[in-house]
Structure formats: C-alpha cells, structure tokens
Scaffold this active site. Structure first.
Site: not given
Ligand code: UD1
Ligand code: UDP
Length: 376
Positions: A106, A128, A142, A215, A217, A248
């Site tokens: 999602d 999924e 999502e 984490h 949004r 995160h």
């Molecule tokens: C995204 C997904 C969410 C998922 C989550 C898993 C969307 C809209 N959101 O949300 O569904 O649950 O990932 O974690 O698709 N960043 C880094 N390094 C990284 C990752 C993130 O610096 O490796 C920072 C960046 O500043 C980035 C921000 O995190 O802009 C947000 O990342 P983004 O993928 O937009 O949103 P998530 O909250 O991670």
């Molecule tokens: N996870 C990880 N390291 C961490 C925290 C979470 O590998 O420090 C893994 C966790 O086991 C799960 C996935 O990340 O499989 C969940 O990711 P996240 O919570 O970022 O996203 P969501 O599932 O909410 O989309």
C-alpha cells in the site's frame, strides 16, 4: 549459455517494483523463489522511496536491484513521491516490457507503479492484496493506495481468507484472487535465530523489554506526542521496564522522539535495526508498542503481545487471534493498556497464546506456482 539451452524463448519477464523497507522484507523471499524458476526472467526495480532503510534489507537478503531509481528526498511529500515515481518508473517499463509487474501492499511506490502499468496496459500482480480499513484517511494514504492497486490488478495475492472476502465484497472476480499466506512468514523463517545476541538486547533483557516503533504519517504531530508521553509515564513508573526504540529515519519523527526521549535513562533510541536484528528483538521482547503495519503480522506470528497505537487496523486477524489490541492514539488510553499488561499476568498471558494466521511460510512458492501456471 545458448539461448535455446535455457529455453529463453519461453521465459517470461517478471518485474518486481518496490521502494520501502516493509515492501523489501516481503518481496525478497519472492525474488529468491522466482529466480529459482526456469520459466522466469526476474527484473528487480527499486524506486528508492526509502534509501538507508531499503538498502539494509537488500543487503540482509543478498538481493541486488537491476534498477535503483533513487527518488528519495528528505521530508518528501506525497506530491514529490507520486511525481518522481511516475516519471522514473515509466522509463524502466518502456525499456523492459515485462510480462507482468508485481507490486506489494500500500505504499506510494505500489500505487504509482500500478498506475503506470495501467497507463501502459501491463498486467499487475498485487502481493498482500485485500487488506482494508475502509476509512480512506486511516491509514493515510495507504488505504487509498491499496484500494487503487486493487482496481488495477489482474492477480490478487491475498494473505488470508479474510482479505479474500474483502476483495470478493468489492466485486473482484473469484478466479483472480489467490489466498497464499503472507510472504513475511517466509522471511521470518530465515531471520529468527535461537542464539541471537546484541548488546542492546542484553541490556533490555535485564528487565522487561518494551519494543517501540512509530512512524505513521497521520500520527506525526499530536498523536505521536501522546504516544511518546504515555511511554515516558510507563518508563518512569515501572523501574523494570526497558524501552528499545529503533527510530524511523523520517526527520519529523526524529524531532519529536528526541524531544521526549533525549534525556530518558531507560528509553534507548537507536538507528533502524536491520531486519535480522529486528526480528530477533521482536522474538525476545516482552511487549510491542507500534503503529506499524507489518509488525502487527510479525507479532501475531511470533505470539508477542502488541498494542497497536492506531484507531483502525487492516489486520483484524491478529485482533481475532488475540495477540493484538488497538490502543488508539490518546495518552491515557495507551498508558492504561500498557499498565494492564504490566500488572495483570492473566491479561498478558491471554495475548501470548496466539495462532499465526498468515500461513506456513510458503507464500512465495505459491505465488510463483500461480504465475507459472498462467504461462500459456
Ligand atoms: C512509507 C510509506 C508507508 C510505510 C512506510 C514504511 C507511503 C506514502 N508511505 O512511509 O506506507 O508504512 O514507508 O516505513 O508510501 N527517510 C530516510 N531514509 C530512509 C527512509 C526514509 O531518510 O531510508 C526519510 C526521508 O526524509 C523521507 C522520509 O523519511 O522523505 C519519509 O519517507 P516516506 O517513504 O515518504 O514515508 P514513510 O513515513 O517512510
Ligand atoms: N523493521 C526493521 N527494523 C526496524 C524496525 C522495523 O527491520 O528497526 C521491520 C519490521 O520487522 C517489519 C517492517 O520493518 O517487517 C515494518 O516496517 P515499517 O514499520 O517501517 O512499515 P509498515 O509495516 O508500517 O508499512
């Protein structure tokens, strides 16, 4: 190798596109499975929606991407994401002309890739599929993303019967829906180790270890402050509690976390753990506090009590099994829920005896079999 020897003329090109940590954790086992099949040529395209957190997973599963679109920007907005993914994935699709594209879950990567495939009339398989809250703003964005991917997909790989029923209710044709289990169980089979150790885990296991993640949004702002205030109260009132919090990478989350936990003695903030580490931390913790999606499944599979700090969940299987409880995003409600589990052994034990609703860890195999049988 000669083309004929490998039967290349009959090989079908499957492209997997994903971009975030959770998608990678659940797609890597499928990549390995597809790569082991002679009938498929597998192309891996990561959008790079995440950077460090994505590469941690690819490294852990020894997966090398054929394309990395590197679209991540600091504090990216949904507009940034949508625009950048759509433009960059189009180029790869035009070059590769896959037989089918597989997306997961999602995220914006999943939604926008499916949209690009729709524009180009490329079939999509949704891994999924069928998770729903039916509240378009929760989780945001999502719930919209997965419903939109569902409209576009030709194959719906649903993890459970419950997810299949959601898809049927929406009018999806039964012959397009396959209940496969969740590939996260495939992943867990390779990550959890009996003899795992880690200095932070040793520290935490000296008391009762609470594993925290946050984490979402829609939680950033007041809801996340409420969550963190509740955690501070718990840590202050129960001296045997040790909170481990891999934070995160989102800067907005980090700013709030630093403000609440920067000085807390028994709340340890850490960089994101790699998936091997995290799954083993999960396996050893006393209690999980999370707003994550995937962790709800892992908690259910491992029989670890998890309080879900959200008002809705698309994963009712864990609620029905008893491992998960929705604790909302209000400080008092979260605090009372944690307190109950810390003080009442019966309530705690009730949440420990859970059944894994997500299959035996052969979801990737099933998906690959279904795709093989679709080859004319
Ligand atoms: C995204 C997904 C969410 C998922 C989550 C898993 C969307 C809209 N959101 O949300 O569904 O649950 O990932 O974690 O698709 N960043 C880094 N390094 C990284 C990752 C993130 O610096 O490796 C920072 C960046 O500043 C980035 C921000 O995190 O802009 C947000 O990342 P983004 O993928 O937009 O949103 P998530 O909250 O991670
Ligand atoms: N996870 C990880 N390291 C961490 C925290 C979470 O590998 O420090 C893994 C966790 O086991 C799960 C996935 O990340 O499989 C969940 O990711 P996240 O919570 O970022 O996203 P969501 O599932 O909410 O989309």
């Amino acid at each position: 190798m000669m083309i004929d020897e490998r039967g290349m003329d009959k090989m079908k090109k499957i492209m997997l596109v994903f971009g975030t940590r959770p998608e990678a954790i659940k797609m890597c086992p499928l990549i390995h499975e597809l790569e082991s099949r002679k009938r498929f040529e597998t192309v891996v395209c990561v959008t790079g929606q995440h950077r460090e957190m994505l590469h941690q997973v690819l490294g852990a599963f020894h997966v090398k991407a054929d394309y990395d679109l590197e679209i991540m920007q600091d504090s990216q907005t949904l507009f940034d994401l949508t625009r950048r993914i759509l433009d960059s994935v189009k180029t790869v699709l035009e070059k590769e002309h896959p037989w089918i594209v597989l997306v997961h879950g999602d995220t914006s990567t999943a939604f926008v890739t499916a949209l690009a495939c729709f524009y180009m009339k490329i079939p999509v398989g949704h891994v999924e599929a069928g998770l729903r809250t039916y509240d378009i703003y929760s989780p945001f964005p999502e719930e919209f993303n997965r419903q939109a991917v569902g409209i576009i997909s030709r194959y719906h790989f649903a993890p459970t019967d419950f997810a299949k029923r959601c898809l049927l209710k929406e009018g999806k044709k039964e012959e397009t829906i396959y209940v496969t289990g969740n590939t996260v169980i495939d992943a867990l089979k390779t990550t959890v180790q009996k003899d795992f150790t880690h200095p932070e885990l040793e520290w935490a296991k000296a008391g009762r270890m609470v594993l925290l993640t946050a984490h979402r949004r829609e939680n950033i702002g007041e809801p996340m402050e409420n969550i963190f205030r509740a955690v501070c109260r718990v840590a202050e009132e129960y001296p045997d509690i040790r909170v481990v919090y891999p934070v995160h990478k989102n800067p907005s989350v980090r700013r709030i976390a630093e403000r609440y936990f920067g000085q807390a003695e028994r709340i340890h903030m850490m960089e994101p753990l790699d998936v091997m580490e995290f799954h083993n931390f999960l396996n050893h913790c006393y209690l999980i506090l999370t707003d994550s999606g995937g962790i709800q499944e892992e908690a259910s599979a491992l029989g670890k009590p998890a309080l879900v700090m959200r008002n809705t969940t698309e994963r009712p299987e864990g609620l029905m099994a008893g491992t998960l409880k929705l604790a909302g995003t209000e400080e008092e409600e979260i605090y009372q829920n944690v307190k109950l589990l810390l003080e009442n052994g019966d309530e705690y034990q009730k949440m420990c005896f859970a059944k894994n609703p997500y299959g035996n860890g052969d979801a990737s195999q099933k998906i690959a079999d279904i795709l093989e049988s679709a080859i004319k």
